[in-house]
Design a protein around this motif. Structure first.
Motif, PDB file in Angstrom:
ATOM      1  N   ARG A 146       0.824  -1.216   0.000  1.00 39.55           N
ATOM      2  CA  ARG A 146       0.000   0.000   0.000  1.00 39.55           C
ATOM      3  C   ARG A 146       0.854   1.260   0.000  1.00 39.55           C
ATOM      4  NH1 ARG A 146      -5.384   0.788   1.657  1.00 39.55           N
ATOM      5  NH2 ARG A 146      -5.860   2.919   2.337  1.00 39.55           N
ATOM      6  N   PHE A 147       1.929   1.238   0.786  1.00 45.71           N
ATOM      7  CA  PHE A 147       2.749   2.448   0.924  1.00 45.71           C
ATOM      8  C   PHE A 147       4.109   2.323   0.242  1.00 45.71           C
ATOM      9  CE2 PHE A 147      -0.041   2.239   4.686  1.00 45.71           C
ATOM     10  CZ  PHE A 147      -0.757   3.422   4.505  1.00 45.71           C
ATOM     11  N   ILE A 148       4.342   1.183  -0.406  1.00 41.63           N
ATOM     12  CA  ILE A 148       5.608   0.915  -1.099  1.00 41.63           C
ATOM     13  C   ILE A 148       6.772   1.163  -0.127  1.00 41.63           C
ATOM     14  CG2 ILE A 148       6.887   1.244  -3.249  1.00 41.63           C
ATOM     15  CD1 ILE A 148       4.503   2.637  -4.407  1.00 41.63           C
ATOM     16  N   ARG A 149       6.667   0.550   1.013  1.00 38.09           N
ATOM     17  CA  ARG A 149       7.684   0.685   2.059  1.00 38.09           C
ATOM     18  C   ARG A 149       7.968  -0.695   2.641  1.00 38.09           C
ATOM     19  NH1 ARG A 149       8.311   6.010   3.651  1.00 38.09           N
ATOM     20  NH2 ARG A 149       9.342   5.342   5.561  1.00 38.09           N
ATOM     21  N   ASP A 150       8.920  -0.756   3.550  1.00 37.21           N
ATOM     22  CA  ASP A 150       9.253  -1.990   4.258  1.00 37.21           C
ATOM     23  C   ASP A 150       8.931  -1.762   5.735  1.00 37.21           C
ATOM     24  OD1 ASP A 150      10.356  -4.205   5.518  1.00 37.21           O
ATOM     25  OD2 ASP A 150      12.091  -4.291   4.181  1.00 37.21           O
ATOM     26  N   LEU A 151       7.907  -2.452   6.221  1.00 41.84           N
ATOM     27  CA  LEU A 151       7.464  -2.236   7.600  1.00 41.84           C
ATOM     28  C   LEU A 151       8.573  -2.547   8.603  1.00 41.84           C
ATOM     29  CD1 LEU A 151       5.285  -1.589   9.658  1.00 41.84           C
ATOM     30  CD2 LEU A 151       4.448  -3.947   9.449  1.00 41.84           C
ATOM     31  N   LYS A 152       9.374  -3.556   8.345  1.00 45.05           N
ATOM     32  CA  LYS A 152      10.438  -3.912   9.286  1.00 45.05           C
ATOM     33  C   LYS A 152      11.474  -2.789   9.393  1.00 45.05           C
ATOM     34  CE  LYS A 152       9.779  -8.757   8.080  1.00 45.05           C
ATOM     35  NZ  LYS A 152      10.337  -9.952   7.401  1.00 45.05           N
ATOM     36  N   LYS A 153      11.813  -2.176   8.267  1.00 45.40           N
ATOM     37  CA  LYS A 153      12.770  -1.071   8.305  1.00 45.40           C
ATOM     38  C   LYS A 153      12.163   0.149   8.990  1.00 45.40           C
ATOM     39  CE  LYS A 153      15.445  -2.471   4.253  1.00 45.40           C
ATOM     40  NZ  LYS A 153      15.916  -2.070   2.892  1.00 45.40           N
ATOM     41  N   ASP A 154      10.852   0.339   8.787  1.00 40.99           N
ATOM     42  CA  ASP A 154      10.200   1.454   9.473  1.00 40.99           C
ATOM     43  C   ASP A 154      10.211   1.254  10.990  1.00 40.99           C
ATOM     44  OD1 ASP A 154       9.745   2.655   7.064  1.00 40.99           O
ATOM     45  OD2 ASP A 154       7.613   2.150   6.962  1.00 40.99           O
TER      46      ASP A 154
END
Length: 488
Positions: free
Chosen positions: A223-231
């Motif tokens: 959805r956000f084109i991100r990596d939740l673990k890195k966030d």
């Protein structure tokens, strides 16, 4: 196939019915006196072809020299013939204990077969003949039942734990995670981080199933084109970060990350190694070794060999072979007694413990079998098996054997001890404590039993909730209480 019997009391059967004994038929020539046999039987032309048989030859006629590969009767040792009825006088009831002789097979055939057996071990589930008509059950005893051994062959395999087998996704109904994904992004967006919101979302009851939490992580990333673990790594710190990452990775990946960290530093973390690998089902062990190779790119057993001594390497090599008896394997009293005797001979009955024998018994037995072995040892030798292990072993091997024995005898009390030890030690071992809390979080029944046992057997005589509130603080305390299902 023997030729049909055409002789009735010494006469060929007439066309009109069976002959009377002793009455010759027209056109029949009786055999010569003293011959003891009739002329060779010759079937009608085409009979062999109609039956799908090779052309008939006279059974009593000389067959000529044997062809290559043709069976030739061989004598047994001692003079007894291998052919039927060929025992010497006085030895008709003496059956030699030798395998039936056979002609050698073509060169290399047995070597190829041995290689295949090494590459593909025998099927652990013996063949059971199906019923000819599946709608009509076979009568009892018509077909042989699967052979059951204490190693678990012939019994249903223990299923993998939740989150360890991708096939489990077929039984998981996807849920709507859009609102939770938005809440997570909002909690970490901008200045600061709303840790309480992260704890609320990740520990919600809807994500008790590891596949549901894995869906939330995937939906967030897409959805956000991100990596939740890195966030999470960038927005949180300390023990809170460690616990959140352990949770969102899922049980299988987290186990592998624990192994990598335990083996990738000076001095192996034996406690973490035992938590991940000991007392696990064969399905879990196979999943862990495969995931370790996928993430690390190396074999787990090779990394373990480079970090532990030879005795402990033997133990973990047997564990990683995934040959532990399945949980549904029955208890066989005779074999339990044999293992008890072998354990006594390998420990108290010899000078210096036989590590291989002891490890083989411990790693190949399921919890019920190991508990039965412990109880039988106490009855037979009037000493606890735990006391014998403490007397005969030292160091990491003693810890590993006692770990398996304690878990088999009383898993709830063993889990309670494993929660209390790192939490109440000085200094506190937070990473080990987090690993154990997260592991129990995925198994609700086991967690409830561990909390009840903690209240009964804790040195502080307090509940796990009271201990956590006393020793921890802040968002880390709130997250641990939520994982333990001890919310306020």
């Amino acid at each position: 196939m023997n030729p049909p019997n055409q002789h009735y009391y010494g006469q060929y059967p007439p066309a009109g019915g069976p002959p009377l004994a002793g009455q010759p038929q027209p056109g029949h020539q009786p055999p010569p006196q003293g011959s003891g046999s009739y002329p060779p039987y010759t079937p009608p032309p085409g009979a062999s072809a109609a039956l799908g048989l090779p052309p008939y030859s006279n059974y009593n006629a000389p067959q000529g020299p044997p062809q290559p590969g043709q069976y030739q009767p061989q004598p047994y040792p001692g003079g007894a013939s291998s052919d039927l009825g060929g025992y010497p006088p006085g030895q008709a009831k003496q059956y030699p204990n030798q395998p039936y002789p056979h002609q050698p097979t073509p060169q290399g055939q047995y070597g190829q077969l041995s290689a295949l057996y090494e590459q593909y071990p025998p099927n652990p589930y013996p063949y059971q003949a199906p019923n000819a008509n599946p709608r009509v059950p076979a009568p009892p005893g018509q077909w042989p039942q699967p052979h059951v051994t204490p190693q678990g062959y012939g019994v249903p395999p223990t299923p993998a734990s939740p989150g360890y087998d991708p096939a489990q996704k077929a039984f998981y109904a996807p849920i709507d995670t859009s609102a939770d994904a938005e809440a997570i992004r909002k909690a970490m967006k901008g200045m600061g981080c709303n840790e309480a919101e992260l704890i609320r979302v990740f520990t919600a009851p809807k994500y008790d199933n590891p596949w549901a939490l894995a869906q939330l992580v995937d939906d967030y990333n897409k959805r956000f084109i991100r990596d939740l673990k890195k966030d999470i790594e960038s927005e949180t710190r300390g023990d809170l970060e460690t616990a959140l990452l352990a949770l969102i990775r899922g049980p299988l990946e987290h186990d592998v990350r624990v192994l990598i960290k335990a083996l990738d530093r000076i001095g192996t973390d034996e406690g973490a190694l035992m938590d991940v690998l000991l007392c696990r089902s064969n399905a879990d062990i196979r999943a862990i070794t495969a995931e370790y190779k996928r993430i690390k790119g190396k074999e787990l057993l090779i990394d373990i060999k480079n970090d532990v001594d030879d005795a402990l390497f033997r133990l973990y090599s047997m564990v990683l072979s995934a040959t532990r008896a399945e949980d549904s394997a029955p208890l066989v009293a005779v074999e339990i007694d044999q293992k008890v005797t072998e354990l006594q001979r390998a420990t108290e009955g010899t000078f210096g413990a036989n590590v291989v024998s002891v490890v083989q018994i411990f790693t190949s037995s399921n919890a019920a079998q190991l508990r039965a072995i412990s109880e039988a040892y106490q009855r037979k030798y009037h000493r606890s098996l735990e006391h014998v292990i403490e007397k005969e072993f030292r160091g990491d091997m003693e810890d590993a054997l006692l770990y398996m024995l304690d878990s088999a005898n009383d898993q709830a009390r063993s889990d309670a001890r494993r929660l209390e030890t790192p939490l109440c030690s000085t200094p506190r071992k937070d990473r080990l404590f987090i690993n154990r809390v997260v592991s129990l979080h995925w198994d609700r029944n086991r967690l409830d039993q561990a909390k009840a046992a903690y209240h009964m057997h804790s040195q502080l005589r307090a509940s796990i909730r009271g201990t956590v509130r006393t020793l921890l603080s802040g968002d880390y305390e709130n997250l641990i209480l939520a994982l333990l299902r001890e919310r306020q």
